[in-house]
Design a protein around this motif. Sequence first.
Motif, PDB file in Angstrom:
ATOM      1  N   SER A  95       0.824  -1.211   0.000  1.00 28.35           N
ATOM      2  CA  SER A  95       0.000   0.000   0.000  1.00 28.35           C
ATOM      3  C   SER A  95       0.855   1.256   0.000  1.00 28.35           C
ATOM      4  O   SER A  95       0.638   2.190  -0.795  1.00 28.35           O
ATOM      5  N   ALA A  96       1.871   1.303   0.878  1.00 25.79           N
ATOM      6  CA  ALA A  96       2.756   2.460   0.907  1.00 25.79           C
ATOM      7  C   ALA A  96       3.569   2.557  -0.371  1.00 25.79           C
ATOM      8  O   ALA A  96       3.770   3.647  -0.927  1.00 25.79           O
ATOM      9  N   GLY A  97       4.052   1.412  -0.864  1.00 24.97           N
ATOM     10  CA  GLY A  97       4.846   1.411  -2.081  1.00 24.97           C
ATOM     11  C   GLY A  97       4.079   1.960  -3.271  1.00 24.97           C
ATOM     12  O   GLY A  97       4.625   2.724  -4.076  1.00 24.97           O
ATOM     13  N   ILE A  98       2.822   1.566  -3.401  1.00 21.81           N
ATOM     14  CA  ILE A  98       2.005   2.097  -4.500  1.00 21.81           C
ATOM     15  C   ILE A  98       1.858   3.612  -4.365  1.00 21.81           C
ATOM     16  O   ILE A  98       1.965   4.354  -5.349  1.00 21.81           O
ATOM     17  N   PHE A  99       1.641   4.082  -3.143  1.00 15.95           N
ATOM     18  CA  PHE A  99       1.486   5.527  -2.964  1.00 15.95           C
ATOM     19  C   PHE A  99       2.762   6.258  -3.351  1.00 15.95           C
ATOM     20  O   PHE A  99       2.723   7.282  -4.041  1.00 15.95           O
ATOM     21  N   TRP A 100       3.927   5.746  -2.914  1.00 11.57           N
ATOM     22  CA  TRP A 100       5.172   6.430  -3.253  1.00 11.57           C
ATOM     23  C   TRP A 100       5.470   6.313  -4.741  1.00 11.57           C
ATOM     24  O   TRP A 100       5.996   7.256  -5.357  1.00 11.57           O
ATOM     25  N   GLY A 101       5.110   5.186  -5.359  1.00 13.23           N
ATOM     26  CA  GLY A 101       5.284   5.051  -6.802  1.00 13.23           C
ATOM     27  C   GLY A 101       4.423   6.033  -7.572  1.00 13.23           C
ATOM     28  O   GLY A 101       4.833   6.555  -8.625  1.00 13.23           O
ATOM     29  N   ILE A 102       3.235   6.299  -7.058  1.00 15.77           N
ATOM     30  CA  ILE A 102       2.358   7.303  -7.687  1.00 15.77           C
ATOM     31  C   ILE A 102       3.045   8.667  -7.693  1.00 15.77           C
ATOM     32  O   ILE A 102       2.936   9.434  -8.659  1.00 15.77           O
ATOM     33  N   GLN A 103       3.780   8.976  -6.628  1.00 19.60           N
ATOM     34  CA  GLN A 103       4.477  10.275  -6.583  1.00 19.60           C
ATOM     35  C   GLN A 103       5.558  10.340  -7.663  1.00 19.60           C
ATOM     36  O   GLN A 103       5.775  11.398  -8.272  1.00 19.60           O
ATOM     37  N   THR A 104       6.243   9.210  -7.892  1.00 16.86           N
ATOM     38  CA  THR A 104       7.223   9.167  -8.967  1.00 16.86           C
ATOM     39  C   THR A 104       6.548   9.414 -10.314  1.00 16.86           C
ATOM     40  O   THR A 104       7.053  10.174 -11.159  1.00 16.86           O
ATOM     41  N   LEU A 105       5.385   8.790 -10.524  1.00 17.89           N
ATOM     42  CA  LEU A 105       4.640   9.003 -11.761  1.00 17.89           C
ATOM     43  C   LEU A 105       4.181  10.456 -11.902  1.00 17.89           C
ATOM     44  O   LEU A 105       4.202  11.021 -13.007  1.00 17.89           O
ATOM     45  N   ARG A 106       3.768  11.050 -10.817  1.00 19.53           N
ATOM     46  CA  ARG A 106       3.352  12.460 -10.875  1.00 19.53           C
ATOM     47  C   ARG A 106       4.527  13.340 -11.317  1.00 19.53           C
ATOM     48  O   ARG A 106       4.349  14.270 -12.108  1.00 19.53           O
ATOM     49  N   GLN A 107       5.713  13.037 -10.801  1.00 20.43           N
ATOM     50  CA  GLN A 107       6.883  13.817 -11.194  1.00 20.43           C
ATOM     51  C   GLN A 107       7.213  13.588 -12.666  1.00 20.43           C
ATOM     52  O   GLN A 107       7.625  14.521 -13.370  1.00 20.43           O
ATOM     53  N   LEU A 108       7.007  12.356 -13.154  1.00 19.76           N
ATOM     54  CA  LEU A 108       7.244  12.083 -14.564  1.00 19.76           C
ATOM     55  C   LEU A 108       6.269  12.875 -15.443  1.00 19.76           C
ATOM     56  O   LEU A 108       6.661  13.457 -16.464  1.00 19.76           O
ATOM     57  N   VAL A 109       5.000  12.914 -15.042  1.00 22.94           N
ATOM     58  CA  VAL A 109       3.986  13.635 -15.821  1.00 22.94           C
ATOM     59  C   VAL A 109       4.324  15.119 -15.905  1.00 22.94           C
ATOM     60  O   VAL A 109       4.150  15.749 -16.964  1.00 22.94           O
ATOM     61  N   ARG A 110       4.818  15.697 -14.816  1.00 24.47           N
ATOM     62  CA  ARG A 110       5.141  17.122 -14.831  1.00 24.47           C
ATOM     63  C   ARG A 110       6.254  17.448 -15.826  1.00 24.47           C
ATOM     64  O   ARG A 110       6.364  18.583 -16.281  1.00 24.47           O
ATOM     65  N   GLN A 111       7.063  16.445 -16.152  1.00 24.20           N
ATOM     66  CA  GLN A 111       8.175  16.693 -17.062  1.00 24.20           C
ATOM     67  C   GLN A 111       7.918  16.190 -18.483  1.00 24.20           C
ATOM     68  O   GLN A 111       8.380  16.793 -19.444  1.00 24.20           O
ATOM     69  N   CYS A 112       7.168  15.093 -18.606  1.00 23.47           N
ATOM     70  CA  CYS A 112       7.008  14.451 -19.913  1.00 23.47           C
ATOM     71  C   CYS A 112       5.613  14.610 -20.508  1.00 23.47           C
ATOM     72  O   CYS A 112       5.395  14.231 -21.662  1.00 23.47           O
ATOM     73  N   GLY A 113       4.679  15.115 -19.722  1.00 23.80           N
ATOM     74  CA  GLY A 113       3.336  15.321 -20.254  1.00 23.80           C
ATOM     75  C   GLY A 113       2.664  14.026 -20.639  1.00 23.80           C
ATOM     76  O   GLY A 113       2.533  13.103 -19.839  1.00 23.80           O
ATOM     77  N   THR A 114       2.274  13.922 -21.920  1.00 25.22           N
ATOM     78  CA  THR A 114       1.491  12.771 -22.379  1.00 25.22           C
ATOM     79  C   THR A 114       2.342  11.686 -23.020  1.00 25.22           C
ATOM     80  O   THR A 114       1.825  10.621 -23.349  1.00 25.22           O
ATOM     81  N   GLN A 115       3.632  11.935 -23.231  1.00 28.84           N
ATOM     82  CA  GLN A 115       4.506  10.926 -23.846  1.00 28.84           C
ATOM     83  C   GLN A 115       5.525  10.466 -22.817  1.00 28.84           C
ATOM     84  O   GLN A 115       6.452  11.184 -22.471  1.00 28.84           O
TER      85      GLN A 115
END
Length: 617
Positions: A95-115
């Motif tokens: 559960s915690a791992g998924i939450f922290w992984g989501i934060q990594t994905l959020r950081q990726l989206v802020r830099q890479c957008g839709t690709q």
Amino acid sequence: MQFLPLPKKLTETGESFLIGPKFVITLDTNCGYSEFCAAKQFRSELCRTVCTEISIEKAPQPVGPGLFLRLRDEEEEGAYCLKITSSGAELSGGSAGIFWGIQTLRQLVRQCGTQWPGLLIEDAPGMQTRGFFHDVTRGKVPTLQTLKELAERLAFYKINQLQLYVEHTFAFRGFSEAWTGKDPLTAEEILELDEYCRERHIELVPSIATFGHLYEVLKTKTWRRFCELEVDDAAPFAWYDRMTHHTLDASNPDSLQLVKEMLDQYLPLFTSNQVNIGCDETFDIGCGKSAALAEKIGKDRLYVDFLKQIIAYVQSKGKKVLFWSDIILKSPQYLRELPRGTTCLYWNYGRKVNEQEIKVLADSGIDFMVCPGVCGWNVMMNILDGAYENIGQMAKYGTKYGARGMLNTDWGDYGHINLFANSMPGMATGAALSWNPGDRRSWQEICRAYARLEFGEQSEKLMDLLTELEMNQVGTWQDVVCWRESQLLSIERAKQDSERIEHMDADKALNGYKKILEIEQQLVGFTAPEPRRTDFKEFLCAARGAALMNAACLALKKYAYHAETTPLALDCGTLAVELELWLQCFTELWRIRNKESELYRIRATVQDLCAFLRDCV
């Protein structure tokens, strides 16, 4: 790409995934409410970038192209695996791992957008406890909305513990003498914040002064009998006095009752099974009412015996105890007397950390955490490079000697002049180096990563400017406060501290004033994204404030310390006007994120300074 924290293992596969109109977030059938909340958080982040509708489904396999969350038994708390292929992304973990992984994905989206680039990330925290300690008692009390904003930012950088430092700024029943006029936090606010933090995998740990640092409580008519030193009714308020005096009389058997009353009201508001009881900087012990007992058994013995009473009471409530290390490290042999389950908080805020003291704690067998600082107290702009050096050394030695974790501190000495946004780069640095102590990136690289994630890729030079700004602070808010309190309140130690103005390098202060104004002009040129416009306003206010502190200290050096050849940045009349205009800007920003609390004390200091300047015209 920039990540904070840096994942332990990241491999680029050469593939890529393009978000299309049918993007779906799928929860596997084992997922529960926590994972659903994480999915919604990610959807909100993604919707800032894409206009398509994003649905959340639950199924054994991905429903469509998008993100699949797979809940699995945790082999290591907080660990996660993220795979991005041409067909979508899969995030697996506890559960915690998924939450922290989501934060990594959020950081990726802020830099890479839709690709999204094809990636394989295998990650886990280096330190299980990654905390942030925020002062809400030295003059500034944040609104509940600001505390929630803080929790959001902590979660984004994978911090999992928050402590709010309280002396008198909680509305204790029966203690209104101490907190009236301070706009204290309420029980309802704590309860709501606790739940808000838990949803973000953050443990809200109560932190309350129980021995030293009880100025506002122990100067009341009701409780002053428990103060180690006699309370002078005629003495005016002084920030210096509030910082350094008013320790409980450890020789009085009834002193513990005061501590119990505060703990009994405060601890039930938190779901955490830990409590930070403070017990630091008990400078007055053995200097007043307890002098006879201290003479008989020793000040250190007197301290440890009272500390053990507080620990025993907290443990009787089923709570684990944390306390600051500074006093007991003077007699480290007493560490072995403390009950099992007690955690010692080792603080040190210098560029050169004392490794030997950390080794002493490790050798004693006691659990301990390392506690660096974001280095913002007493200045307009945080000492960003100094914070990086301090945090980096603490992470290094904490890892070397087996610290339980890191608690990065954000204090507000002398009225809490330092603004919220200025502490956030140091917060993110602490998060990065406690999650991944092996991160070898430079200060500039970490700063630029922070700026890119928070303000967009065009802002990577922002942190360079803020670092240059802080390096040109020569005269500081602390200098002004110590001058005022030494002149108006006759506090001897403040007088000694204020003499820094007398020995200040005037040419360096003048050049610093000019340089900061140039930096301010460059900051105006940045375009602030909507969610961070208040941050930019705080940066600009801090820049103008830092320049004016240089100018004010030059004037004080010339007229208060009679260094007649001192050059001035502005004539005294103009400087007074500029300070008053700055105070108005500062007031407006204070009220955006904080209750009114003790803003009036900052106003009084600036007004007294302006009155002095006008007398010099």
